[in-house]
Design a protein around this motif. Structure first.
Motif, PDB file in Angstrom:
ATOM      1  N   ASP A  49      58.425  -4.367  80.037  1.00  0.00           N
ATOM      2  CA  ASP A  49      57.112  -4.210  79.435  1.00  0.00           C
ATOM      3  C   ASP A  49      57.136  -4.786  78.015  1.00  0.00           C
ATOM      4  N   PRO A  50      56.317  -5.797  77.711  1.00  0.00           N
ATOM      5  CA  PRO A  50      56.346  -6.418  76.379  1.00  0.00           C
ATOM      6  C   PRO A  50      55.999  -5.439  75.258  1.00  0.00           C
ATOM      7  N   ALA A  51      55.126  -4.479  75.520  1.00  0.00           N
ATOM      8  CA  ALA A  51      54.763  -3.511  74.490  1.00  0.00           C
ATOM      9  C   ALA A  51      55.961  -2.643  74.106  1.00  0.00           C
ATOM     10  N   ARG A  52      56.776  -2.280  75.094  1.00  0.00           N
ATOM     11  CA  ARG A  52      57.964  -1.471  74.816  1.00  0.00           C
ATOM     12  C   ARG A  52      58.990  -2.276  74.032  1.00  0.00           C
ATOM     13  N   ILE A  54      58.367  -4.796  71.930  1.00  0.00           N
ATOM     14  CA  ILE A  54      57.864  -4.946  70.564  1.00  0.00           C
ATOM     15  C   ILE A  54      58.026  -3.647  69.788  1.00  0.00           C
ATOM     16  N   ALA A  55      57.745  -2.513  70.430  1.00  0.00           N
ATOM     17  CA  ALA A  55      57.904  -1.218  69.764  1.00  0.00           C
ATOM     18  C   ALA A  55      59.368  -0.968  69.393  1.00  0.00           C
ATOM     19  N   ALA A  56      60.289  -1.325  70.281  1.00  0.00           N
ATOM     20  CA  ALA A  56      61.721  -1.153  69.995  1.00  0.00           C
ATOM     21  C   ALA A  56      62.161  -2.066  68.851  1.00  0.00           C
ATOM     22  N   GLN A  57      61.652  -3.297  68.821  1.00  0.00           N
ATOM     23  CA  GLN A  57      62.002  -4.220  67.742  1.00  0.00           C
ATOM     24  C   GLN A  57      61.484  -3.706  66.398  1.00  0.00           C
ATOM     25  N   ARG A  58      60.266  -3.178  66.383  1.00  0.00           N
ATOM     26  CA  ARG A  58      59.709  -2.637  65.138  1.00  0.00           C
ATOM     27  C   ARG A  58      60.495  -1.423  64.666  1.00  0.00           C
ATOM     28  N   LYS A  59      60.905  -0.581  65.605  1.00  0.00           N
ATOM     29  CA  LYS A  59      61.693   0.599  65.246  1.00  0.00           C
ATOM     30  C   LYS A  59      63.029   0.166  64.646  1.00  0.00           C
ATOM     31  N   PHE A  60      63.671  -0.827  65.255  1.00  0.00           N
ATOM     32  CA  PHE A  60      64.947  -1.345  64.740  1.00  0.00           C
ATOM     33  C   PHE A  60      64.762  -1.937  63.352  1.00  0.00           C
ATOM     34  N   GLN A  61      63.720  -2.740  63.160  1.00  0.00           N
ATOM     35  CA  GLN A  61      63.473  -3.365  61.865  1.00  0.00           C
ATOM     36  C   GLN A  61      63.144  -2.331  60.792  1.00  0.00           C
ATOM     37  N   GLY A  62      62.569  -1.196  61.206  1.00  0.00           N
ATOM     38  CA  GLY A  62      62.285  -0.129  60.258  1.00  0.00           C
ATOM     39  C   GLY A  62      63.538   0.559  59.746  1.00  0.00           C
ATOM     40  N   ILE A  63      64.621   0.469  60.488  1.00  0.00           N
ATOM     41  CA  ILE A  63      65.893   1.082  60.082  1.00  0.00           C
ATOM     42  C   ILE A  63      66.658   0.185  59.109  1.00  0.00           C
ATOM     43  N   LEU A  64      66.460  -1.115  59.191  1.00  0.00           N
ATOM     44  CA  LEU A  64      67.210  -2.051  58.357  1.00  0.00           C
ATOM     45  C   LEU A  64      66.994  -1.780  56.871  1.00  0.00           C
ATOM     46  N   ILE A  65      68.047  -1.993  56.095  1.00  0.00           N
ATOM     47  CA  ILE A  65      67.962  -1.836  54.646  1.00  0.00           C
ATOM     48  C   ILE A  65      67.421  -3.142  54.067  1.00  0.00           C
TER      49      ILE A  65
END
Length: 163
Positions: A49-52, A54-65
């Motif tokens: 699912d493309p929405a899932r 994209i959501a996972a990528q945004r969550k990962f990018q939110g963790i990055l310093i």
């Protein structure tokens, strides 16, 4: 050879109750397996699912310093070691760009000396306060002296940094 009738089956099951129980369990399990729906929807074309995604990528990018805050995050680790009464040795820093991604890996080799309980509390505190940090290697060596035992730990911490 005579065909089995319903009467023959009933008599056989009454004379052999374990066989009847085994047959019942097999029928019950087959029914559960046949009528159970899968929990995760399967796609036939092999895509997700493309929405899932994209959501996972945004969550990962939110963790990055953010790159500008890397020094602050590394200093927080050193301050945490001091708070836990640990002696910090010579710290080595390195930065490695990850090809094909939007992040880099910053490593920090950190030798600390102190009591085992303090080192353990320090590691727990560091991992809890820095979600973008991972401990890649941990080497622990105990030294016993007349005053007690001290532990020297060498941590290889890795930070994921946004580029």
């Amino acid at each position: 050879m005579k065909a089995l009738t319903m009467l023959d089956v009933r008599l056989m099951l009454r004379r052999q109750p374990l066989t009847a129980l085994l047959l019942g369990v097999i029928v019950l399990l087959a029914g559960i397996l046949l009528f159970e729906h899968p929990q995760v929807p399967l796609t036939l074309d092999g895509t997700s699912d493309p929405a899932r995604i994209i959501a996972a990528q945004r969550k990962f990018q939110g963790i990055l310093i953010p790159a500008a805050e890397l020094t602050k995050a590394q200093q927080a680790i050193l301050d945490s070691a001091a708070t836990h009464q640990l002696t910090v040795g010579r710290v080595e820093y390195a930065m490695e760009n990850d090809e094909g991604t939007d992040f880099a890996r910053a490593s920090m080799n950190l030798p600390v000396t102190g009591r085992y309980a303090d080192i353990r509390a320090f590691i727990e505190s560091a991992l809890g306060s820095q979600p973008a940090m991972a401990i890649r290697r941990l080497s622990i060596q105990r030294e016993s002296t007349d005053a007690g035992s001290t532990v020297t730990a060498i941590l290889s911490a890795q930070f994921l940094v946004a580029r």
